[in-house]
Motif scaffolding. Structure first.
Motif, PDB file in Angstrom:
ATOM      1  N   LYS A 121       0.776  -1.029   0.018  1.00 16.42           N
ATOM      2  CA  LYS A 121       0.051  -0.129   0.158  1.00 16.42           C
ATOM      3  C   LYS A 121       0.825   1.284  -0.163  1.00 16.42           C
ATOM      4  N   LEU A 122       1.872   1.304   0.760  1.00 16.54           N
ATOM      5  CA  LEU A 122       2.611   2.696   1.176  1.00 16.54           C
ATOM      6  C   LEU A 122       3.518   2.854   0.009  1.00 16.54           C
ATOM      7  N   SER A 123       4.142   1.865  -0.585  1.00 12.36           N
ATOM      8  CA  SER A 123       5.131   1.930  -1.570  1.00 12.36           C
ATOM      9  C   SER A 123       4.273   2.537  -3.077  1.00 12.36           C
ATOM     10  N   ARG A 124       3.190   2.032  -3.214  1.00 10.07           N
ATOM     11  CA  ARG A 124       2.407   2.413  -4.283  1.00 10.07           C
ATOM     12  C   ARG A 124       1.964   3.780  -4.224  1.00 10.07           C
ATOM     13  N   ALA A 125       1.177   4.113  -2.785  1.00  9.37           N
ATOM     14  CA  ALA A 125       0.600   5.138  -2.499  1.00  9.37           C
ATOM     15  C   ALA A 125       1.568   6.525  -2.677  1.00  9.37           C
ATOM     16  N   LYS A 126       2.666   6.132  -2.315  1.00  9.20           N
ATOM     17  CA  LYS A 126       3.711   7.424  -2.180  1.00  9.20           C
ATOM     18  C   LYS A 126       4.018   7.501  -3.728  1.00  9.20           C
ATOM     19  N   TYR A 171       8.067  -1.258  -9.205  1.00  8.84           N
ATOM     20  CA  TYR A 171       8.112  -1.152  -8.001  1.00  8.84           C
ATOM     21  C   TYR A 171       8.149  -2.153  -7.120  1.00  8.84           C
ATOM     22  N   GLU A 172       7.153  -3.170  -7.596  1.00  5.87           N
ATOM     23  CA  GLU A 172       7.179  -4.368  -6.762  1.00  5.87           C
ATOM     24  C   GLU A 172       8.681  -5.116  -6.619  1.00  5.87           C
ATOM     25  N   ASP A 173       9.314  -5.237  -7.811  1.00  2.76           N
ATOM     26  CA  ASP A 173      10.636  -5.662  -7.629  1.00  2.76           C
ATOM     27  C   ASP A 173      11.717  -5.006  -6.841  1.00  2.76           C
ATOM     28  N   SER A 174      11.419  -3.698  -6.806  1.00  4.64           N
ATOM     29  CA  SER A 174      12.431  -2.765  -6.215  1.00  4.64           C
ATOM     30  C   SER A 174      12.137  -2.824  -4.613  1.00  4.64           C
ATOM     31  N   TYR A 175      10.904  -2.502  -4.381  1.00  3.69           N
ATOM     32  CA  TYR A 175      10.556  -2.458  -3.020  1.00  3.69           C
ATOM     33  C   TYR A 175      10.200  -3.705  -2.155  1.00  3.69           C
ATOM     34  N   LEU A 176       9.412  -4.592  -2.798  1.00 10.15           N
ATOM     35  CA  LEU A 176       8.940  -5.763  -2.370  1.00 10.15           C
ATOM     36  C   LEU A 176      10.095  -6.728  -2.037  1.00 10.15           C
ATOM     37  N   VAL A 177      10.413  -7.289  -3.347  1.00  5.94           N
ATOM     38  CA  VAL A 177      11.350  -8.380  -3.664  1.00  5.94           C
ATOM     39  C   VAL A 177      12.870  -7.800  -3.033  1.00  5.94           C
ATOM     40  N   ASP A 226      -7.353  -0.076   0.387  1.00  4.82           N
ATOM     41  CA  ASP A 226      -7.625  -1.150   0.761  1.00  4.82           C
ATOM     42  C   ASP A 226      -8.533  -2.076  -0.296  1.00  4.82           C
ATOM     43  N   GLU A 227      -8.764  -1.155  -1.475  1.00  3.06           N
ATOM     44  CA  GLU A 227      -9.404  -1.861  -2.547  1.00  3.06           C
ATOM     45  C   GLU A 227      -8.684  -2.993  -3.052  1.00  3.06           C
ATOM     46  N   PRO A 228      -9.167  -4.036  -3.200  1.00  3.74           N
ATOM     47  CA  PRO A 228      -8.665  -5.409  -3.706  1.00  3.74           C
ATOM     48  C   PRO A 228      -7.883  -5.275  -4.922  1.00  3.74           C
ATOM     49  N   GLU A 229      -8.397  -4.370  -5.692  1.00  3.44           N
ATOM     50  CA  GLU A 229      -7.518  -4.152  -7.193  1.00  3.44           C
ATOM     51  C   GLU A 229      -6.146  -3.487  -6.814  1.00  3.44           C
ATOM     52  N   ARG A 230      -6.183  -2.736  -5.827  1.00  2.00           N
ATOM     53  CA  ARG A 230      -4.753  -2.230  -5.506  1.00  2.00           C
ATOM     54  C   ARG A 230      -3.759  -2.936  -4.796  1.00  2.00           C
TER      55      ARG A 230
END
Length: 320
Positions: A121-126, A198-204, A253-257
């Protein structure tokens, strides 16, 4: 690129007192042009730049490949790509200054301390918020007489963001409002390619990979939760400091996000399995994330809590 090498700029002092690291008078004049375009025509952009300047950040040009600029908190420097057009650099300047403003408002630049669901949530919202500020400034510059260069540059880079903002306007040239900012924010989420970067950078790399790095303390990871309401109330703010997400504070919190690549879910399962075996806290929040294409169209906090409760029960059983 050639255009920027031959372009001449007015000899004006910057309206916002950034420290400028330039190696020529023309470079200083170009910096002033970028800053003053925002200061003269966009109240939204000006407020963001003023925060960064007041925090002591400096501006520097350098040649770079693959992006238009980035911010380095360690040296308090915003780097801009000298080969890029002024339109791209103005939007980038606002974007990077917004990240500085987010940090000033208490939002960390690292995400490993958060449970994975909230790191998503946070990485995407930023990023969506920073692009919303760039789009808002570009729009105000366009309607207030500063030309279309910044708007067209952003449209080239992120058409869903500018399209969303314009479609939400009540009429052509309407003043910027919260509905338009929300639409720009939502437009960022329509670019799956950038989301996966951003998933690869922040999460992975930063969260899951960082928790396994022997140089880091694994107990520093996955220990903090933060709600959608807390996030958007902290940094999704307009020039006057009002939350532009008011009325939909649970938007994150929307599932699509909350859809991620399957490899993120697989890695989260492996990492948390190893943490359980090592006696460390296991983060079950990833069970409320969805693989791309599997999120329900309608879902809410109740469903989210049910998923987490089931995951917690499963975890409890597996630890016996």
């Amino acid at each position: 690129m050639a255009e920027n090498q031959t372009k001449t700029y007015a000899d004006r002092a910057p309206e916002i007192p950034f420290k400028l690291k330039s190696f020529s008078k023309e470079g200083e004049k170009r910096f002033a042009h970028l800053i003053n375009t925002v200061a003269d025509y966009s109240a939204t952009g000006k407020s963001v730049l003023e925060t960064a300047a007041n925090e002591g950040y400096q501006l520097q040009m350098m040649l770079m490949g693959g992006n238009y600029g980035f911010v380095c908190p360690e040296t308090k420097t915003i780097y801009l790509n000298s080969a890029a057009s002024d339109g791209h650099l103005i939007e980038t300047l606002v974007h990077e200054c917004r990240h500085i403003q987010q940090h000033k408002n208490g939002i960390p630049s690292e995400h490993g301390e958060f449970v994975l669901r909230d790191a998503v949530k946070l990485s995407r919202a930023k990023e969506a918020d920073a692009e919303t500020m760039g789009a808002s400034a570009a729009y105000e510059i366009m309607i207030n007489g500063g030309g279309r260069e910044v708007w067209d540059a952003l449209t080239e880079k992120a058409p869903k963001i500018t399209e969303g903002l314009l479609n939400a306007a009540e009429r052509e040239g309407a003043p910027l409002n919260h509905k338009m900012m929300q639409a720009a924010f939502d437009g960022w989420y329509q670019n799956r390619e950038i989301m996966q970067i951003y998933e690869d950078s922040y999460l992975v790399t930063q969260c899951l990979g960082g928790s396994c790095d022997s140089r880091n303390n694994p107990r520093d990871y996955f220990k903090r939760e933060m709600s959608s309401k807390e996030m958007v109330s902290a940094f999704c703010l307009d020039a006057s400091g009002k939350c532009y997400q008011s009325g939909r504070l649970n938007v994150l919190d929307e599932p699509e996000r909350l859809q991620v690549q399957q490899k993120v879910l697989d890695m989260a399962e492996r990492v948390n399995g190893n943490r359980r075996q090592s006696g460390l806290n296991a983060d079950v929040s990833y069970h409320s994330l969805y693989a791309w294409g599997t999120a329900p169209k309608n879902g809410g906090k109740g469903a989210d809590k049910a998923v987490l409760s089931a995951a917690a029960a499963k975890l409890k059983g597996s630890s016996r």
